[in-house]
Write an enzyme that holds these catalytic residues in place. Sequence first.
Site, PDB file in Angstrom:
ATOM      1  N   LYS A   1       3.461 -18.262  26.267  1.00  0.00           N
ATOM      2  CA  LYS A   1       3.694 -19.690  27.023  1.00  0.00           C
ATOM      3  C   LYS A   1       3.324 -19.644  28.325  1.00  0.00           C
ATOM      4  O   LYS A   1       2.648 -20.561  28.991  1.00  0.00           O
ATOM      5  CB  LYS A   1       4.867 -20.339  26.782  1.00  0.00           C
ATOM      6  CG  LYS A   1       5.163 -21.774  27.045  1.00  0.00           C
ATOM      7  CD  LYS A   1       3.930 -22.661  26.438  1.00  0.00           C
ATOM      8  CE  LYS A   1       4.239 -24.220  26.723  1.00  0.00           C
ATOM      9  NZ  LYS A   1       4.721 -24.624  27.985  1.00  0.00           N
TER      10      LYS A   1
ATOM     11  N   GLU B   1      -3.628 -23.403  31.853  1.00  0.00           N
ATOM     12  CA  GLU B   1      -3.656 -25.097  32.175  1.00  0.00           C
ATOM     13  C   GLU B   1      -3.603 -25.421  33.490  1.00  0.00           C
ATOM     14  O   GLU B   1      -4.723 -26.453  33.891  1.00  0.00           O
ATOM     15  CB  GLU B   1      -2.157 -25.435  31.558  1.00  0.00           C
ATOM     16  CG  GLU B   1      -2.091 -26.961  31.601  1.00  0.00           C
ATOM     17  CD  GLU B   1      -0.635 -27.263  30.961  1.00  0.00           C
ATOM     18  OE1 GLU B   1      -0.008 -27.753  31.758  1.00  0.00           O
ATOM     19  OE2 GLU B   1      -0.151 -27.128  29.685  1.00  0.00           O
TER      20      GLU B   1
END
Length: 303
Positions: A166, A173
């Site tokens: 993550k 991102e």
Amino acid sequence: MQLGLVGLGKMGFNMRERVRAAGHEVVGYDRNAQVSDSASLADLVGKLAAPRVVWVMVPAGEPTRQTVAELGELLAEGDLVIDGGNSRYTDDKVNADLLARKGVGYLDVGVSGGVWGKENGYGLMVGGDAEHVERALPIFDALRPEGPREEGFAHAGEVGAGHYAKMVHNGIEYGLMQAYAEGFELLDAASEVTDVPAVLKAWTRGTVVRSWLLDLLVKALEEDPGLAKITGYVEDSGEGRWTVEEAINHSVPAPVISAALFARFASRQTDSPAMKAVAALRNQFGGHAVHKAGPTSGSGDVS
């Protein structure tokens, strides 16, 4: 299946609703009594049948560490704790070892989907023993997007792997958002382009840069043309920093993610000391004009 869920904020609240909609029983606890199903962590544990599964969805860092430690005192051998927050992966082994002393299992889960996850499902990256993953699979299946499991869920590896995955996801991102933002600014600066939102919207189908993030940028411009209602101050929640640190630790070049992180730092400076130094140097060696600070602020006087 029965699940205890600690933390009913923006993500946790919607996750509770999605899991319930899939037919499972969820007993939630939150300090906000208006949304909580139980009065305390002890009350939550008491409402669950052994062997229990408790999912922790509270802010990363000390709040998560304290919650896991308290659950370690309340739970019993055979129970399972899942940390679905944005904890740093290095916390996971510490938490797992702490719980293992009482025979309590531990999984770390990176969760992506934000406030849209209730309707769209959540991308899940899990770290921990396979037997624990198998036990929690009905909950993971309830939370992930519809479709093939492997397109929204991964058992990434041992304890810590879920949060590591993550972390890297969020670093990527950062880079994607920065690229879209720079493209938006360049389009907006060009006199030749008279309808920037239309161009961005045209990119959302068929082009190689289409993505959900691009869809969200188009949505933001439809709601606030020119983005006049917000400032350019951008926070970071930690994962980008950790990703860059890991890139350094592993000698992996990550110039895009690093630049995107530093751009966020720059967004918080109303008057950059570094840029002041550059302006002073240009003036010193070349006599180039500088903008003087003072009551005319904005661009300032030029000399």
